[in-house]
Scaffold this motif. Structure first.
Motif, PDB file in Angstrom:
ATOM      1  N   ARG A 158       0.807  -1.221   0.000  1.00  0.00           N
ATOM      2  CA  ARG A 158       0.000   0.000   0.000  1.00  0.00           C
ATOM      3  C   ARG A 158       0.840   1.272   0.000  1.00  0.00           C
ATOM      4  O   ARG A 158       0.395   2.319  -0.458  1.00  0.00           O
ATOM      5  N   ALA A 159       2.088   1.191   0.484  1.00  0.00           N
ATOM      6  CA  ALA A 159       2.953   2.374   0.531  1.00  0.00           C
ATOM      7  C   ALA A 159       3.708   2.611  -0.767  1.00  0.00           C
ATOM      8  O   ALA A 159       4.337   3.662  -0.932  1.00  0.00           O
ATOM      9  N   ASP A 160       3.652   1.670  -1.711  1.00  0.00           N
ATOM     10  CA  ASP A 160       4.449   1.781  -2.932  1.00  0.00           C
ATOM     11  C   ASP A 160       3.985   2.935  -3.815  1.00  0.00           C
ATOM     12  O   ASP A 160       2.812   3.316  -3.816  1.00  0.00           O
ATOM     13  N   PHE A 161       4.936   3.457  -4.599  1.00  0.00           N
ATOM     14  CA  PHE A 161       4.642   4.454  -5.625  1.00  0.00           C
ATOM     15  C   PHE A 161       4.620   3.720  -6.964  1.00  0.00           C
ATOM     16  O   PHE A 161       5.663   3.302  -7.458  1.00  0.00           O
ATOM     17  N   ALA A 162       3.453   3.569  -7.532  1.00  0.00           N
ATOM     18  CA  ALA A 162       3.312   2.779  -8.751  1.00  0.00           C
ATOM     19  C   ALA A 162       3.659   3.618  -9.973  1.00  0.00           C
ATOM     20  O   ALA A 162       3.515   4.842  -9.971  1.00  0.00           O
ATOM     21  N   PRO A 163       4.132   2.975 -11.053  1.00  0.00           N
ATOM     22  CA  PRO A 163       4.287   3.699 -12.326  1.00  0.00           C
ATOM     23  C   PRO A 163       2.956   4.296 -12.762  1.00  0.00           C
ATOM     24  O   PRO A 163       1.903   3.667 -12.633  1.00  0.00           O
ATOM     25  N   ARG A 164       2.992   5.496 -13.295  1.00  0.00           N
ATOM     26  CA  ARG A 164       1.749   6.184 -13.617  1.00  0.00           C
ATOM     27  C   ARG A 164       0.977   5.491 -14.744  1.00  0.00           C
ATOM     28  O   ARG A 164      -0.249   5.585 -14.795  1.00  0.00           O
ATOM     29  N   TYR A 165       1.693   4.807 -15.643  1.00  0.00           N
ATOM     30  CA  TYR A 165       0.964   4.151 -16.724  1.00  0.00           C
ATOM     31  C   TYR A 165       0.044   3.063 -16.182  1.00  0.00           C
ATOM     32  O   TYR A 165      -1.006   2.769 -16.777  1.00  0.00           O
ATOM     33  N   LEU A 166       0.391   2.472 -15.003  1.00  0.00           N
ATOM     34  CA  LEU A 166      -0.475   1.457 -14.411  1.00  0.00           C
ATOM     35  C   LEU A 166      -1.769   2.074 -13.901  1.00  0.00           C
ATOM     36  O   LEU A 166      -2.822   1.432 -13.932  1.00  0.00           O
ATOM     37  N   VAL A 167      -1.719   3.314 -13.428  1.00  0.00           N
ATOM     38  CA  VAL A 167      -2.954   3.980 -13.004  1.00  0.00           C
ATOM     39  C   VAL A 167      -3.832   4.238 -14.221  1.00  0.00           C
ATOM     40  O   VAL A 167      -5.060   4.088 -14.161  1.00  0.00           O
ATOM     41  N   GLY A 168      -3.216   4.621 -15.347  1.00  0.00           N
ATOM     42  CA  GLY A 168      -3.987   4.791 -16.570  1.00  0.00           C
ATOM     43  C   GLY A 168      -4.655   3.496 -16.994  1.00  0.00           C
ATOM     44  O   GLY A 168      -5.844   3.489 -17.377  1.00  0.00           O
ATOM     45  N   GLN A 169      -3.924   2.381 -16.931  1.00  0.00           N
ATOM     46  CA  GLN A 169      -4.517   1.087 -17.266  1.00  0.00           C
ATOM     47  C   GLN A 169      -5.664   0.749 -16.320  1.00  0.00           C
ATOM     48  O   GLN A 169      -6.723   0.259 -16.743  1.00  0.00           O
ATOM     49  N   TYR A 170      -5.449   1.003 -15.040  1.00  0.00           N
ATOM     50  CA  TYR A 170      -6.473   0.760 -14.019  1.00  0.00           C
ATOM     51  C   TYR A 170      -7.749   1.548 -14.341  1.00  0.00           C
ATOM     52  O   TYR A 170      -8.859   0.997 -14.337  1.00  0.00           O
ATOM     53  N   CYS A 171      -7.596   2.825 -14.640  1.00  0.00           N
ATOM     54  CA  CYS A 171      -8.764   3.653 -14.957  1.00  0.00           C
ATOM     55  C   CYS A 171      -9.469   3.163 -16.219  1.00  0.00           C
ATOM     56  O   CYS A 171     -10.711   3.131 -16.274  1.00  0.00           O
ATOM     57  N   ARG A 172      -8.695   2.783 -17.228  1.00  0.00           N
ATOM     58  CA  ARG A 172      -9.293   2.303 -18.474  1.00  0.00           C
ATOM     59  C   ARG A 172     -10.074   1.005 -18.252  1.00  0.00           C
ATOM     60  O   ARG A 172     -11.199   0.850 -18.738  1.00  0.00           O
ATOM     61  N   GLU A 173      -9.476   0.070 -17.528  1.00  0.00           N
ATOM     62  CA  GLU A 173     -10.157  -1.211 -17.304  1.00  0.00           C
ATOM     63  C   GLU A 173     -11.385  -1.042 -16.424  1.00  0.00           C
ATOM     64  O   GLU A 173     -12.440  -1.644 -16.678  1.00  0.00           O
ATOM     65  N   ARG A 174     -11.256  -0.248 -15.372  1.00  0.00           N
ATOM     66  CA  ARG A 174     -12.418  -0.020 -14.517  1.00  0.00           C
ATOM     67  C   ARG A 174     -13.536   0.683 -15.314  1.00  0.00           C
ATOM     68  O   ARG A 174     -14.717   0.388 -15.120  1.00  0.00           O
ATOM     69  N   TYR A 175     -13.163   1.588 -16.201  1.00  0.00           N
ATOM     70  CA  TYR A 175     -14.169   2.264 -17.024  1.00  0.00           C
ATOM     71  C   TYR A 175     -14.958   1.242 -17.841  1.00  0.00           C
ATOM     72  O   TYR A 175     -16.198   1.291 -17.888  1.00  0.00           O
ATOM     73  N   THR A 176     -14.261   0.305 -18.456  1.00  0.00           N
ATOM     74  CA  THR A 176     -14.937  -0.722 -19.252  1.00  0.00           C
ATOM     75  C   THR A 176     -15.874  -1.552 -18.384  1.00  0.00           C
ATOM     76  O   THR A 176     -17.018  -1.833 -18.754  1.00  0.00           O
ATOM     77  N   GLU A 177     -15.391  -1.946 -17.195  1.00  0.00           N
ATOM     78  CA  GLU A 177     -16.210  -2.754 -16.285  1.00  0.00           C
ATOM     79  C   GLU A 177     -17.421  -1.966 -15.788  1.00  0.00           C
ATOM     80  O   GLU A 177     -18.535  -2.497 -15.680  1.00  0.00           O
ATOM     81  N   LEU A 178     -17.203  -0.701 -15.468  1.00  0.00           N
ATOM     82  CA  LEU A 178     -18.289   0.127 -14.953  1.00  0.00           C
ATOM     83  C   LEU A 178     -19.342   0.393 -16.023  1.00  0.00           C
ATOM     84  O   LEU A 178     -20.539   0.458 -15.718  1.00  0.00           O
ATOM     85  N   CYS A 179     -18.908   0.559 -17.271  1.00  0.00           N
ATOM     86  CA  CYS A 179     -19.870   0.730 -18.366  1.00  0.00           C
ATOM     87  C   CYS A 179     -20.773  -0.491 -18.475  1.00  0.00           C
ATOM     88  O   CYS A 179     -21.992  -0.368 -18.655  1.00  0.00           O
ATOM     89  N   ALA A 180     -20.173  -1.668 -18.371  1.00  0.00           N
ATOM     90  CA  ALA A 180     -20.957  -2.903 -18.449  1.00  0.00           C
ATOM     91  C   ALA A 180     -21.936  -2.993 -17.286  1.00  0.00           C
ATOM     92  O   ALA A 180     -23.101  -3.398 -17.457  1.00  0.00           O
ATOM     93  N   ARG A 181     -21.490  -2.585 -16.121  1.00  0.00           N
ATOM     94  CA  ARG A 181     -22.365  -2.607 -14.948  1.00  0.00           C
ATOM     95  C   ARG A 181     -23.533  -1.644 -15.127  1.00  0.00           C
ATOM     96  O   ARG A 181     -24.685  -1.968 -14.813  1.00  0.00           O
ATOM     97  N   ALA A 182     -23.248  -0.442 -15.628  1.00  0.00           N
ATOM     98  CA  ALA A 182     -24.305   0.543 -15.829  1.00  0.00           C
ATOM     99  C   ALA A 182     -25.316   0.051 -16.861  1.00  0.00           C
ATOM    100  O   ALA A 182     -26.540   0.168 -16.665  1.00  0.00           O
ATOM    101  N   ARG A 183     -24.823  -0.496 -17.969  1.00  0.00           N
ATOM    102  CA  ARG A 183     -25.721  -0.963 -19.017  1.00  0.00           C
ATOM    103  C   ARG A 183     -26.587  -2.114 -18.537  1.00  0.00           C
ATOM    104  O   ARG A 183     -27.759  -2.224 -18.915  1.00  0.00           O
ATOM    105  N   ALA A 184     -26.021  -2.984 -17.670  1.00  0.00           N
ATOM    106  CA  ALA A 184     -26.816  -4.081 -17.120  1.00  0.00           C
ATOM    107  C   ALA A 184     -27.965  -3.566 -16.267  1.00  0.00           C
ATOM    108  O   ALA A 184     -28.997  -4.232 -16.130  1.00  0.00           O
TER     109      ALA A 184
END
Length: 495
Positions: free
Chosen positions: A83-109
């Motif tokens: 939890r204390a680690d500083f992650a590469p910023r590109y991983l946060v971008g990937q995280y946001c992109r993947e969560r966006y896809t999952e959240l879109c599916a949840r909303a549409r359902a």
């Protein structure tokens, strides 16, 4: 009431808003208006693995309360992470992109239509039954409720180089970092700035070839150094004392200093109380703070997460004049310590300084002139120096939002007054008594909240706004932080 929500912006703040709205009843449609892919704003749109977040995984999450959702995301994909680690910023971008896809599916359902219009919004106008969002191409999107999730992604171009906008020898932003990597291997580069984006610029420029760079800013000060930025279940601050703090009191500074020292000592009884430093030789100060961090002697870092939440709770209650006066007085300290850099970055900078590939100027240029093959910089005292390129890393601002007779103008010249951001994050226009059904989330709320370029703050805003949209009950970020509601469930795909 059936809601048609328009989210203006496509960065992490916008995805956080979706995380709190997806699957909620009564939402007919959610429309994103943003020219770039959702989730990949300036902060996390980089693909360069060298660039780290300056906040730990613990507070880099699309939901503010409970265990970090970003931590869960990384662990589910096999990343060895703490939890204390500083992650590469590109991983946060990937995280946001993947969560966006999952959240879109949840909303549409749940029966909510989610769309993304890849255009820039230039304004919002009131209309019968809601609002019209004006697009740069001339089209219009309608909605009953508007969320301004516009990030700080407009580069601040210093006066010294503003006349050279568009010049191929002027890099107007360090991002995307690929532009810096493509500069000649032996280039001499002047970087305007010494804060976070300037640090990224220096790390990329000095990582390969024989390039050299000089960092220059009016302060000449680098950020402090830390090894973590995490939440703590133990309270270090006295809430009653903060509530009683009067920014107009002549003893305000002394009271605040005592509160900060007590908070640090509450975390570590044996901790020293070294006086914060804002000046002195930048390289020596970096080396000093790097050694303190390596020896686990940066006790101040343990109160920073709570300090940010505390500032965002209490400062918005002050008058606009008091907020502006106090924040201006403490801007240097906040910049150094709240926006400190990871120890790994400090070590890399120290290595580049020792090798002579990096220098932090002890003054700011008096004049920068375009020469035939680069730039001539005139320093105070009469010295001159030549550079092949200038990189602007002086920071970013949110596109200006000004009021019109019928709504808001987004971007363009700063013409007319801006809207007032209320405690519940709704906007109020100067000529109207009632607030609009337009909310500011993340950096867009910077006129009222002191720390907004911070994903945890944006997630807190998103929770407050979603609570109003889905229940009709007014809320404030303060109430949200003190009495958090259920954490949004994010359905995850298998790792």
């Amino acid at each position: 009431m059936t809601r048609r929500i328009v989210i203006i912006g496509g960065g992490a703040s916008a995805v956080s808003a979706l995380a709190h709205l997806a699957g909620e009843p009564g939402v007919e449609r959610i429309t994103f208006v943003a020219p770039t892919p959702i989730g990949l704003g300036t902060a996390f749109g980089t693909s360069d693995p060298l660039l780290l977040c300056n906040t730990s995984v613990d507070v880099t999450s699309l939901v503010a309360d409970g265990r970090s959702d970003f931590l869960d995301y990384l662990a589910a994909r096999g990343h060895p992470v703490h939890r204390a680690d500083f992650a590469p910023r590109y991983l946060v971008g990937q995280y946001c992109r993947e969560r966006y896809t999952e959240l879109c599916a949840r909303a549409r359902a749940a029966g909510t239509k989610v769309t993304h219009i890849r255009e820039r919004s230039v304004g919002v106008e009131r209309s019968r039954g809601g609002y019209r969002v004006l697009l740069a191409g001339g089209a219009v999107v309608t909605g009953t409720d508007i969320l301004l999730c516009v990030g700080a992604d407009v580069p601040k171009l210093p006066d010294e180089v503003r006349a050279h906008r568009g010049d191929p020898r002027l890099i107007e932003s360090p991002y995307p970092a690929g532009r810096l990597r493509r500069l000649p291997a032996d280039a001499r580069v002047l970087t305007l700035g010494t804060k976070l984006s300037a640090i990224d610029s220096a790390l990329v420029l000095c990582s390969a070839g024989r390039r050299t760079t000089v960092l220059a800013s009016p302060s000449g000060t680098l950020p402090a150094v830390r090894t973590a930025l995490c939440r703590d279940d133990r309270a270090a601050f006295d809430r009653a004392a903060w509530s009683a703090l009067d920014p107009d009191d002549a003893s305000f500074d002394q009271q605040l200093a005592r509160m900060l020292v007590r908070a640090v000592r509450a975390r570590r009884r044996s901790a020293g109380t070294e006086r914060p430093r804002l000046g002195g030789d930048a390289a020596r100060l970096l080396d000093h703070e790097r050694r303190l961090a390596a020896e686990d002697r940066t006790a101040w870092q343990e109160i920073v997460a709570e300090l940010i939440d505390t500032l965002n709770t209490h400062v918005p209650r002050w008058s606009p004049a008091a907020r502006a006066r106090v924040l201006a007085r403490y801007r240097g300290l906040m910049s150094r310590y709240i926006s400190a850099i990871p120890l790994r970055n400090a070590r890399l900078l120290a290595r580049h300084l020792a090798q002579g590939r990096l220098r932090v100027a002890d003054a700011y240029p008096e004049r920068i002139e375009r020469a035939a093959d680069g730039w001539t910089v005139h320093w105070p005292g009469g010295a001159t120096e030549t550079f092949d390129y200038v990189v602007n890393a002086a920071g970013y601002r949110v596109a200006p939002v000004s009021c019109t007779g019928t709504g808001l103008r987004i971007g363009g010249p700063d013409a007319g007054p801006g809207p007032e951001v209320l405690a519940d994050l709704r906007l109020r226009l100067p000529h109207r008594r009632s607030p609009e059904r337009i909310w500011a989330v993340g950096a867009s709320a910077g006129d009222r909240y002191p720390i907004v370029n911070y994903l945890r703050a944006a997630a807190q805003h998103a929770a407050v706004v979603a609570g109003q949209l889905t229940s009709g009950t007014p809320a404030t970020p303060q109430r949200s932080a003190a009495r958090p509601g259920p954490r949004p469930t994010i359905h995850r795909s298998a790792a």
